[in-house]
Design a protein around this motif. Structure first.
Motif, PDB file in Angstrom:
ATOM      1  N   ILE A  26       1.181  -6.135  19.887  1.00 55.23           N
ATOM      2  CA  ILE A  26       2.410  -6.400  19.149  1.00 55.23           C
ATOM      3  C   ILE A  26       2.280  -7.669  18.297  1.00 55.23           C
ATOM      4  CG2 ILE A  26       3.719  -5.397  21.089  1.00 55.23           C
ATOM      5  CD1 ILE A  26       4.862  -8.283  21.516  1.00 55.23           C
ATOM      6  N   LYS A  27       3.214  -7.797  17.370  1.00 54.18           N
ATOM      7  CA  LYS A  27       3.407  -9.065  16.655  1.00 54.18           C
ATOM      8  C   LYS A  27       4.886  -9.369  16.672  1.00 54.18           C
ATOM      9  CE  LYS A  27       2.521 -11.754  12.517  1.00 54.18           C
ATOM     10  NZ  LYS A  27       1.627 -11.950  11.354  1.00 54.18           N
ATOM     11  N   SER A  28       5.235 -10.556  17.145  1.00 52.12           N
ATOM     12  CA  SER A  28       6.636 -10.954  17.236  1.00 52.12           C
ATOM     13  C   SER A  28       6.972 -12.138  16.335  1.00 52.12           C
ATOM     14  CB  SER A  28       6.995 -11.297  18.689  1.00 52.12           C
ATOM     15  OG  SER A  28       6.090 -12.251  19.236  1.00 52.12           O
ATOM     16  N   ASP A  29       5.956 -12.859  15.851  1.00 50.31           N
ATOM     17  CA  ASP A  29       6.197 -13.981  14.942  1.00 50.31           C
ATOM     18  C   ASP A  29       6.381 -13.479  13.513  1.00 50.31           C
ATOM     19  OD1 ASP A  29       5.915 -15.823  16.995  1.00 50.31           O
ATOM     20  OD2 ASP A  29       3.750 -15.986  16.710  1.00 50.31           O
ATOM     21  N   PRO A  30       7.103 -14.216  12.686  1.00 50.97           N
ATOM     22  CA  PRO A  30       7.257 -13.814  11.277  1.00 50.97           C
ATOM     23  C   PRO A  30       5.904 -13.697  10.581  1.00 50.97           C
ATOM     24  CG  PRO A  30       8.800 -15.564  11.848  1.00 50.97           C
ATOM     25  CD  PRO A  30       7.867 -15.436  13.004  1.00 50.97           C
ATOM     26  N   PRO A  48       8.881   1.109   1.059  1.00 46.42           N
ATOM     27  CA  PRO A  48       9.461   2.117   1.950  1.00 46.42           C
ATOM     28  C   PRO A  48       9.896   3.329   1.136  1.00 46.42           C
ATOM     29  CG  PRO A  48      10.982   0.292   1.636  1.00 46.42           C
ATOM     30  CD  PRO A  48       9.708  -0.104   0.958  1.00 46.42           C
ATOM     31  N   VAL A  49       9.738   4.528   1.710  1.00 50.75           N
ATOM     32  CA  VAL A  49      10.110   5.756   1.012  1.00 50.75           C
ATOM     33  C   VAL A  49      10.874   6.660   1.975  1.00 50.75           C
ATOM     34  CG1 VAL A  49       8.189   5.681  -0.616  1.00 50.75           C
ATOM     35  CG2 VAL A  49       7.908   6.875   1.578  1.00 50.75           C
ATOM     36  N   THR A  50      11.512   7.656   1.436  1.00 49.04           N
ATOM     37  CA  THR A  50      12.278   8.596   2.236  1.00 49.04           C
ATOM     38  C   THR A  50      11.383   9.690   2.809  1.00 49.04           C
ATOM     39  OG1 THR A  50      12.762  10.045   0.360  1.00 49.04           O
ATOM     40  CG2 THR A  50      14.288   8.204   0.759  1.00 49.04           C
ATOM     41  N   ARG A  51      11.932  10.421   3.744  1.00 50.30           N
ATOM     42  CA  ARG A  51      11.228  11.564   4.324  1.00 50.30           C
ATOM     43  C   ARG A  51      10.914  12.603   3.248  1.00 50.30           C
ATOM     44  NH1 ARG A  51      12.034  13.579  10.165  1.00 50.30           N
ATOM     45  NH2 ARG A  51      13.172  11.625  10.236  1.00 50.30           N
ATOM     46  N   GLU A  52      11.811  12.752   2.275  1.00 52.59           N
ATOM     47  CA  GLU A  52      11.617  13.743   1.211  1.00 52.59           C
ATOM     48  C   GLU A  52      10.363  13.438   0.401  1.00 52.59           C
ATOM     49  OE1 GLU A  52      14.531  12.370   2.038  1.00 52.59           O
ATOM     50  OE2 GLU A  52      15.289  14.249   2.942  1.00 52.59           O
ATOM     51  N   VAL A  53      10.077  12.171   0.171  1.00 53.79           N
ATOM     52  CA  VAL A  53       8.875  11.793  -0.580  1.00 53.79           C
ATOM     53  C   VAL A  53       7.621  12.196   0.197  1.00 53.79           C
ATOM     54  CG1 VAL A  53       7.536   9.841  -1.461  1.00 53.79           C
ATOM     55  CG2 VAL A  53      10.010   9.914  -1.816  1.00 53.79           C
ATOM     56  N   ILE A  54       7.627  11.982   1.499  1.00 46.92           N
ATOM     57  CA  ILE A  54       6.475  12.374   2.323  1.00 46.92           C
ATOM     58  C   ILE A  54       6.315  13.891   2.316  1.00 46.92           C
ATOM     59  CG2 ILE A  54       5.451  12.292   4.625  1.00 46.92           C
ATOM     60  CD1 ILE A  54       5.568   9.601   3.142  1.00 46.92           C
ATOM     61  N   ASN A  60       4.833  -5.704   7.957  1.00 43.46           N
ATOM     62  CA  ASN A  60       5.158  -6.826   8.837  1.00 43.46           C
ATOM     63  C   ASN A  60       6.276  -7.676   8.244  1.00 43.46           C
ATOM     64  OD1 ASN A  60       3.156  -6.017  10.594  1.00 43.46           O
ATOM     65  ND2 ASN A  60       1.695  -7.600   9.999  1.00 43.46           N
ATOM     66  N   ARG A  61       6.188  -7.987   6.972  1.00 46.20           N
ATOM     67  CA  ARG A  61       7.234  -8.784   6.325  1.00 46.20           C
ATOM     68  C   ARG A  61       8.574  -8.069   6.339  1.00 46.20           C
ATOM     69  NH1 ARG A  61       5.713 -11.254   0.619  1.00 46.20           N
ATOM     70  NH2 ARG A  61       5.666  -9.031   0.141  1.00 46.20           N
ATOM     71  N   TYR A  62       8.536  -6.761   6.082  1.00 43.23           N
ATOM     72  CA  TYR A  62       9.767  -5.983   6.009  1.00 43.23           C
ATOM     73  C   TYR A  62      10.471  -5.925   7.364  1.00 43.23           C
ATOM     74  CZ  TYR A  62      12.812  -1.912   5.301  1.00 43.23           C
ATOM     75  OH  TYR A  62      13.887  -1.059   5.243  1.00 43.23           O
ATOM     76  N   TYR A  63       9.727  -5.602   8.412  1.00 42.72           N
ATOM     77  CA  TYR A  63      10.359  -5.409   9.718  1.00 42.72           C
ATOM     78  C   TYR A  63      10.615  -6.716  10.467  1.00 42.72           C
ATOM     79  CZ  TYR A  63       9.589  -0.395   9.228  1.00 42.72           C
ATOM     80  OH  TYR A  63       9.633   0.904   8.784  1.00 42.72           O
TER      81      TYR A  63
END
Length: 291
Positions: A68-72, A97-103, A192-195
């Motif tokens: 895991i990674k918990s630090d920013p 990030p993309v939608t399910r439809e794109v995948i 990582n940055r996003y989440y």
């Protein structure tokens, strides 16, 4: 991971894989199973074992862990070499990030090219099967895509499960050419940055210790992106008829591990997992004697 079977039980998410029930809910959650409930789940889903964890992110090292990674995610905290590869990847690729439809529309071509890199006995999915599998993924599934800046074509995507205030990077599909051009560095850095930074989740995870083979991606994430081992206590409950078989075979696990056949490898994984489970029993017995 696309194409797995899952179910929900008492607010907990599980998946069935090769006859085993494994948690999809994040490891900091405890399903609070007892033997009667575990046996009932095994019978209901025609499985031979069920596995889960407790005492997640313990300070005491154990034989079971999640990566895991918990630090920013801060670029300046990464090595100069990693920063360079992230920037080289970002110059060539757009990550978003993309939608399910794109995948559904563009993901199968990436999946097929990425599939060629894997040594697996599972058959590659045709387009209709791929579409059905993506549609059947849990509603909590999110996706990131990587596109070539010059052509706009998707060259990679990630399938992420977001639950319980954390994110599990379930699978990442990279075409061979994109992998050589550092798309993985750009993708992981942006996710990582996003989440962690933008959405403030407790941690992102790449899953538990892999017993069947050495997992290079885990070492890569630890060395390059500051992931770490989050130790936990492993629990396993077997279908009642399997328990005496495990006990009978366990003393011969070293000899069985030398088998080159597929069945031998599967039994080896089963027994190695049991060996890890028994380390916790030994610790508990030691604590009882000391107490």
């Amino acid at each position: 991971m696309i194409g797995y079977r899952y179910f929900r039980h008492n607010g907990f998410l599980w998946r069935k894989h090769l006859g085993a029930l494994l948690p999809l809910s994040m490891p900091h959650r405890n399903p609070e199973l007892r033997q009667p409930q575990a046996t009932a789940l095994l019978a209901k889903h025609f499985a031979f074992l069920i596995r889960w964890e407790t005492d997640f992110d313990s300070e005491t090292p154990t034989e079971w862990w999640h990566i895991i990674k918990s630090d920013p995610e801060e670029l300046q905290d990464l090595s100069a070499n990693t920063r360079s590869k992230i920037r080289r990847g970002e110059r060539q690729f757009l990550v978003e990030p993309v939608t399910r439809e794109v995948i559904l529309q563009e993901g199968h071509e990436v999946y097929c090219k990425a599939y060629q890199r894997y040594d697996t006995f599972e058959p590659m999915m045709a387009k209709p099967d791929f579409v059905r599998a993506v549609l059947d993924l849990p509603t909590e599934t999110e996706f990131f895509a990587v596109r070539d800046r010059s052509s706009g074509r998707m060259v990679a995507f990630s399938e992420n499960l977001v639950r319980d205030g954390a994110c599990f990077y379930l699978s990442i599909w990279l075409t061979p050419d994109a992998l050589k051009r550092y798309a993985s560095y750009a993708l992981i850095h942006h996710m990582n940055r996003y989440y962690l930074n933008l959405r403030g989740l407790a941690y992102v995870s790449d899953g538990a210790r892999n017993i069947s083979h050495e997992t290079g991606i885990h070492d890569f994430l630890i060395e390059r992106f500051g992931f770490r081992r989050a130790y936990a206590r492993l629990h396993i409950a077997y279908f009642p008829l399997l328990t005496p078989v495990i006990h009978a075979l366990f003393p011969f696990r070293r000899r069985i591990s030398q088998s080159r056949g597929r069945i031998g490898r599967k039994i080896t994984v089963l027994l190695e997992q049991e060996a890890i489970r028994r380390t916790f029993q030994m610790h508990r017995d030691t604590e009882t004697v000391i107490g």
